[in-house]
Design a protein around this motif. Sequence first.
Motif, short mmCIF file in Angstrom:
data_model
loop_
_atom_site.label_atom_id
_atom_site.label_comp_id
_atom_site.label_asym_id
_atom_site.label_seq_id
_atom_site.Cartn_x
_atom_site.Cartn_y
_atom_site.Cartn_z
N ALA A 10 13.11 6.36 -9.18
CA ALA A 10 11.77 6.70 -9.70
C ALA A 10 11.49 8.18 -9.56
N MET A 11 11.91 8.77 -8.45
CA MET A 11 11.69 10.21 -8.25
C MET A 11 12.48 11.02 -9.28
N GLU A 63 -4.49 9.87 -9.80
CA GLU A 63 -5.46 9.54 -8.76
C GLU A 63 -5.26 8.09 -8.28
N GLU A 64 -4.96 7.19 -9.21
CA GLU A 64 -4.68 5.80 -8.84
C GLU A 64 -3.38 5.71 -8.02
N ALA A 105 7.70 -8.07 0.97
CA ALA A 105 8.62 -7.43 0.02
C ALA A 105 8.14 -7.59 -1.41
N GLU A 106 7.59 -8.79 -1.70
CA GLU A 106 7.07 -9.01 -3.05
C GLU A 106 5.89 -8.08 -3.34
N LYS A 107 5.03 -7.92 -2.35
CA LYS A 107 3.90 -6.99 -2.53
C LYS A 107 4.40 -5.58 -2.79
N GLN A 108 5.43 -5.19 -2.01
CA GLN A 108 5.98 -3.85 -2.18
C GLN A 108 6.60 -3.68 -3.56
N ARG A 109 7.30 -4.77 -3.97
CA ARG A 109 7.92 -4.71 -5.30
C ARG A 109 6.86 -4.52 -6.38
N LYS A 110 5.81 -5.29 -6.31
CA LYS A 110 4.74 -5.16 -7.31
C LYS A 110 4.07 -3.79 -7.24
N LEU A 111 3.89 -3.32 -6.00
CA LEU A 111 3.31 -1.99 -5.83
C LEU A 111 4.19 -0.93 -6.47
N ASP A 112 5.51 -1.05 -6.20
CA ASP A 112 6.43 -0.07 -6.78
C ASP A 112 6.44 -0.15 -8.29
N GLU A 113 6.38 -1.38 -8.81
CA GLU A 113 6.34 -1.52 -10.28
C GLU A 113 5.09 -0.87 -10.86
N ARG A 114 3.97 -1.07 -10.21
CA ARG A 114 2.71 -0.46 -10.69
C ARG A 114 2.78 1.06 -10.62
N VAL A 115 3.30 1.54 -9.50
CA VAL A 115 3.40 3.00 -9.35
C VAL A 115 4.34 3.57 -10.39
N ASN A 116 5.45 2.86 -10.61
CA ASN A 116 6.41 3.32 -11.61
C ASN A 116 5.80 3.35 -13.01
N PHE A 117 5.05 2.29 -13.33
CA PHE A 117 4.37 2.25 -14.64
C PHE A 117 3.37 3.41 -14.78
N LEU A 118 2.59 3.59 -13.71
CA LEU A 118 1.60 4.68 -13.75
C LEU A 118 2.28 6.04 -13.86
N ALA A 119 3.41 6.20 -13.15
CA ALA A 119 4.11 7.49 -13.20
C ALA A 119 4.61 7.78 -14.62
#
Length: 629
Positions: free
Chosen positions: A33-34, A149-150, A115-129
């Motif tokens: 992602a980075m 900001e989100e 882990a599932e929460k983290q996965r969803k969080l990462d997916e959201r962050v990735n989408f936002l990025a």
Amino acid sequence: MTPSEARSILGLGPDEDPRLQEEKFTNQRKRIAMQVRKATHKKQAKRLRQKLSEYDRALAVLRDSSEKPAPEPPPEVIQQKITAPRPRKFAAMAWGLVLLSIITAGGWFHLRNEAEKQRKLDERVNFLARSGTDYLENRRWQDAARVFEEIETLQPGSEVAQSARRQIEQGKVEEQKQFIGYWTGQAIAELEAGQLDQAEAAARKVLQNFPQESEAADVLRRIAAAREEVSKAKAITAARSLLEEKKWDEAVAAAQKILNADPANAQAASMITDAKAALDREKADRERALDLFRKAAARDRGEFDAEALDWLREAAALAPTNPEIAALKEKMSSYTRTLHVPGDFATPAEALEVARESDRIVLAEHTWKGPLVINAAIELQGAGLERTIIECSPVLGSPLTIGPDARGARISGLTVRHESFLADGKERFAAALVRGGGASFSNCRFTNASGHGLAVVNQGEAVVSRCQLVDNGWNGAAAIGAGSRLEVRNSEALGNFEHGIESWDGASVRLIGNRCEGNSRNGIHADNAAAEAVIENNLLVANREFGLVLSSAGFGKISGNTARENLLGGLVIRQAASALAVSDNAATRNLGPGLVLEKGLSADAYLNNRCTENAEPQILKDADLSSGE
């Protein structure tokens, strides 16, 4: 995607438990992602996003496969397990194992949930990025700020969000500079083009968005100053028009209004001076006209009197609106034979064919076709400058010619011109030509000639009074050759392509009380050889070379002239004109020296001329004029 393909993408062996690699997967995904966020090219970013998407899919496939429950044992086995008798000590152990399994399962489920929460969080962050990157590329700063900001809310201290915020601020600053630069440049360009309304609109676009922008504010100040200058120029033009229309009192009032607002305005001050001088001249003219009228009336015996009639013609020119003078002039003119065109004759040419000495030909309001030739001392009278016009094609000759036998002809109240302007280097005829004869012109206009407005040649003589010599292809008036004589009084020579008035090759001139303005060369140029040059009380303004150039003359007087605002300077005196008395002349506000003296002339002989506010030096001595006039 199959589990084996997913394991290959994630780098897992066939027997490795993916549940034990969650931290590894999370770190690996963050690195991809980075790389997406730091990609510098669109193609590179697209490829990395695809890689990240495949990684996410592989994670999802393995998680789905690990979540499938183990197959249930057959019912009989379960029954056996229930009914088979077990020793008590094994029962206690079994319950301990069950409890341990429950605890272990609970921990595993908790870890899996986190882990599932983290996965969803990462997916959201990735989408936002990804969305934020697109917004940045399209310079949609507000949307980009909202997205990052989100991200920072989801991942406090996110380096990605902080980097994006810096990009947003830099982008805004760059965009602001571009906006200010474009509209400020547009405002300056419009200002320089004289489009003041457009310039103001452009400057205000900047200030509406950035009120503290100093350059745009400075442009507005320059626009205000330009508007003030335009307003002043319009006022000057209006006052000058009144001056040209001879509305002296109105011209003084208009110029005085300008001076009240701008006491240092030299043009307004000059116009007041000129208008007041004209008023004084007009008053003197009226008094002179009344004196001539009384003298002529005393001579009226009901018969032709050439001298009395000349007095009345001059009186009518000095006071054209006086009804008594006009009536007596008409009465005494009737003592001679009067030929009316039309009426007695259809054309001026027909009337001239039969005219004899002292006849008067009266031309009605009309544009009459020339060329016309006068060869007798007759009077040719028009209905006024704007009403009676004599013209012909510039290739046919002069519209009006005074021949050698016309000594004493008198022409008044008409305009002489060419039908069109022609300056192609061939023969360029004058509007009016005095060729060996003698004539007086009063209240006439000579204009639009291919050559001179009025030319005097072959020892001809012309007296010009209260006439206009304007917009001609050479000089306004010219006297050429020994024995030719030109007298011009109280007339205007304006906007001619060469000099206002010129004499050369031994001609003589008497030029008194004239205005020579805006000519392409000098106001007056006298190159008379040994002949006379009397040049007095003329106003020489804004000519493209000098006001007055004295090249040569045998005798005469140069006094009372004013040279003002001429481009190259005021007065020029050459050695061949050293015999002339030059005194009491004024040169002021010229863009060159006030007085130019050729080598060999003593400056002491010209000290009683005034030179003020000219370009330095005020008096240019020892000038080398061998290559020009």
